[in-house]
Scaffold this motif. Structure first.
Motif, PDB file in Angstrom:
ATOM      1  N   SER A   2       0.833  -1.195   0.000  1.00  0.00           N
ATOM      2  CA  SER A   2       0.000   0.000   0.000  1.00  0.00           C
ATOM      3  C   SER A   2       0.873   1.252   0.000  1.00  0.00           C
ATOM      4  CB  SER A   2      -0.871  -0.011   1.260  1.00  0.00           C
ATOM      5  OG  SER A   2      -1.449   1.242   1.486  1.00  0.00           O
ATOM      6  N   TYR A   3       0.321   2.348  -0.475  1.00  0.00           N
ATOM      7  CA  TYR A   3       1.050   3.612  -0.428  1.00  0.00           C
ATOM      8  C   TYR A   3       1.394   3.983   1.008  1.00  0.00           C
ATOM      9  CZ  TYR A   3      -2.978   6.247   1.288  1.00  0.00           C
ATOM     10  OH  TYR A   3      -3.998   6.729   2.060  1.00  0.00           O
ATOM     11  N   LYS A   4       0.597   3.529   1.971  1.00  0.00           N
ATOM     12  CA  LYS A   4       0.869   3.838   3.375  1.00  0.00           C
ATOM     13  C   LYS A   4       2.120   3.141   3.899  1.00  0.00           C
ATOM     14  CE  LYS A   4      -3.473   5.191   5.393  1.00  0.00           C
ATOM     15  NZ  LYS A   4      -4.313   4.997   6.570  1.00  0.00           N
ATOM     16  N   ASP A   5       2.536   2.059   3.241  1.00  0.00           N
ATOM     17  CA  ASP A   5       3.706   1.292   3.673  1.00  0.00           C
ATOM     18  C   ASP A   5       5.013   1.832   3.103  1.00  0.00           C
ATOM     19  OD1 ASP A   5       2.218  -0.682   5.121  1.00  0.00           O
ATOM     20  OD2 ASP A   5       1.685  -1.601   3.207  1.00  0.00           O
ATOM     21  N   LYS A   6       4.932   2.606   2.036  1.00  0.00           N
ATOM     22  CA  LYS A   6       6.153   3.065   1.357  1.00  0.00           C
ATOM     23  C   LYS A   6       6.870   4.109   2.186  1.00  0.00           C
ATOM     24  CE  LYS A   6       4.535   1.966  -3.217  1.00  0.00           C
ATOM     25  NZ  LYS A   6       4.221   2.452  -4.551  1.00  0.00           N
ATOM     26  N   LYS A   7       8.150   3.885   2.367  1.00  0.00           N
ATOM     27  CA  LYS A   7       8.976   4.775   3.178  1.00  0.00           C
ATOM     28  C   LYS A   7       9.556   5.860   2.269  1.00  0.00           C
ATOM     29  CE  LYS A   7       9.269   1.811   6.909  1.00  0.00           C
ATOM     30  NZ  LYS A   7       9.256   2.064   8.316  1.00  0.00           N
ATOM     31  N   VAL A   8       8.863   6.989   2.221  1.00  0.00           N
ATOM     32  CA  VAL A   8       9.256   8.059   1.300  1.00  0.00           C
ATOM     33  C   VAL A   8       9.297   9.443   1.951  1.00  0.00           C
ATOM     34  CG1 VAL A   8       8.398   6.849  -0.750  1.00  0.00           C
ATOM     35  CG2 VAL A   8       6.860   8.357   0.515  1.00  0.00           C
ATOM     36  N   ILE A   9       8.911   9.548   3.213  1.00  0.00           N
ATOM     37  CA  ILE A   9       8.781  10.845   3.872  1.00  0.00           C
ATOM     38  C   ILE A   9      10.034  11.136   4.706  1.00  0.00           C
ATOM     39  CG2 ILE A   9       7.309  12.258   5.354  1.00  0.00           C
ATOM     40  CD1 ILE A   9       5.079  10.143   4.869  1.00  0.00           C
ATOM     41  N   THR A  10      10.548  12.343   4.583  1.00  0.00           N
ATOM     42  CA  THR A  10      11.742  12.731   5.336  1.00  0.00           C
ATOM     43  C   THR A  10      11.380  13.083   6.773  1.00  0.00           C
ATOM     44  OG1 THR A  10      11.514  15.061   4.771  1.00  0.00           O
ATOM     45  CG2 THR A  10      12.842  13.679   3.267  1.00  0.00           C
ATOM     46  N   ILE A  11      12.380  13.092   7.633  1.00  0.00           N
ATOM     47  CA  ILE A  11      12.141  13.375   9.047  1.00  0.00           C
ATOM     48  C   ILE A  11      11.593  14.791   9.247  1.00  0.00           C
ATOM     49  CG2 ILE A  11      14.485  14.156   9.576  1.00  0.00           C
ATOM     50  CD1 ILE A  11      14.160  12.573  12.275  1.00  0.00           C
ATOM     51  N   GLY A  12      12.020  15.740   8.415  1.00  0.00           N
ATOM     52  CA  GLY A  12      11.507  17.108   8.521  1.00  0.00           C
ATOM     53  C   GLY A  12      10.011  17.168   8.262  1.00  0.00           C
ATOM     54  N   MET A  13       9.567  16.459   7.240  1.00  0.00           N
ATOM     55  CA  MET A  13       8.143  16.431   6.921  1.00  0.00           C
ATOM     56  C   MET A  13       7.371  15.690   8.012  1.00  0.00           C
ATOM     57  SD  MET A  13       5.735  17.402   4.966  1.00  0.00           S
ATOM     58  CE  MET A  13       6.656  18.060   3.599  1.00  0.00           C
ATOM     59  N   VAL A  14       7.939  14.605   8.532  1.00  0.00           N
ATOM     60  CA  VAL A  14       7.290  13.867   9.624  1.00  0.00           C
ATOM     61  C   VAL A  14       7.134  14.783  10.833  1.00  0.00           C
ATOM     62  CG1 VAL A  14       7.547  11.962  11.254  1.00  0.00           C
ATOM     63  CG2 VAL A  14       8.057  11.600   8.848  1.00  0.00           C
ATOM     64  N   SER A  15       8.149  15.579  11.104  1.00  0.00           N
ATOM     65  CA  SER A  15       8.092  16.524  12.206  1.00  0.00           C
ATOM     66  C   SER A  15       6.954  17.526  11.999  1.00  0.00           C
ATOM     67  CB  SER A  15       9.428  17.255  12.329  1.00  0.00           C
ATOM     68  OG  SER A  15       9.380  18.217  13.351  1.00  0.00           O
ATOM     69  N   GLU A  16       6.825  18.025  10.790  1.00  0.00           N
ATOM     70  CA  GLU A  16       5.735  18.963  10.488  1.00  0.00           C
ATOM     71  C   GLU A  16       4.361  18.308  10.637  1.00  0.00           C
ATOM     72  OE1 GLU A  16       5.679  21.668   7.125  1.00  0.00           O
ATOM     73  OE2 GLU A  16       7.826  21.318   6.896  1.00  0.00           O
ATOM     74  N   LEU A  17       4.245  17.085  10.141  1.00  0.00           N
ATOM     75  CA  LEU A  17       2.955  16.385  10.178  1.00  0.00           C
ATOM     76  C   LEU A  17       2.525  16.024  11.596  1.00  0.00           C
ATOM     77  CD1 LEU A  17       3.434  14.006   7.117  1.00  0.00           C
ATOM     78  CD2 LEU A  17       1.787  15.888   7.281  1.00  0.00           C
ATOM     79  N   THR A  18       3.476  15.667  12.437  1.00  0.00           N
ATOM     80  CA  THR A  18       3.150  15.179  13.784  1.00  0.00           C
ATOM     81  C   THR A  18       3.255  16.240  14.868  1.00  0.00           C
ATOM     82  OG1 THR A  18       5.442  14.498  14.200  1.00  0.00           O
ATOM     83  CG2 THR A  18       3.941  12.841  13.224  1.00  0.00           C
ATOM     84  N   GLY A  19       4.012  17.288  14.606  1.00  0.00           N
ATOM     85  CA  GLY A  19       4.263  18.287  15.640  1.00  0.00           C
ATOM     86  C   GLY A  19       5.371  17.884  16.593  1.00  0.00           C
TER      87      GLY A  19
END
Length: 100
Positions: A2-19
């Motif tokens: 699934s697209y949800k399983d693909k590891k494509v997001i950088t730590i900076g973006m993860v930080s933005e998404l999660t706070g």
């Protein structure tokens, strides 16, 4: 996959998404709660499932849980799932008279 399983997001973006701070995200990795992939250059890559997982971890930590408790809960859930799958395979094998 699934697209949800693909590891494509950088730590900076993860930080933005999660706070969460990048430091906090790395800490959860050190505590073996999260397993990002690494690019050839060493950049951490996360999936959407990792992002969801981080939000769940952060909520549990906010509720007062410790990282070892979260890890233990996950390991217990994985074992339960493995037992369920084994039982289901056994039931299917018995129902269809499959012998190994």
């Amino acid at each position: 996959m699934s697209y949800k399983d693909k590891k494509v997001i950088t730590i900076g973006m993860v930080s933005e998404l999660t706070g969460l701070t990048e430091r906090k995200i790395r800490y959860y990795e050190e505590r073996k709660l999260l397993f990002p992939e690494r690019s050839k250059g060493g950049t951490r890559k996360y999936s959407f499932l990792d992002v969801e997982r981080l939000v769940d971890i952060a909520n549990k930590m906010e509720d007062g849980m410790q990282t070892f408790e979260i890890r233990r809960m996950e390991q217990k859930a994985i074992r339960k799932q493995e037992v369920r799958e084994k039982m289901l395979r056994g039931q299917l094998n018995a129902a269809f008279n499959i012998r190994k």
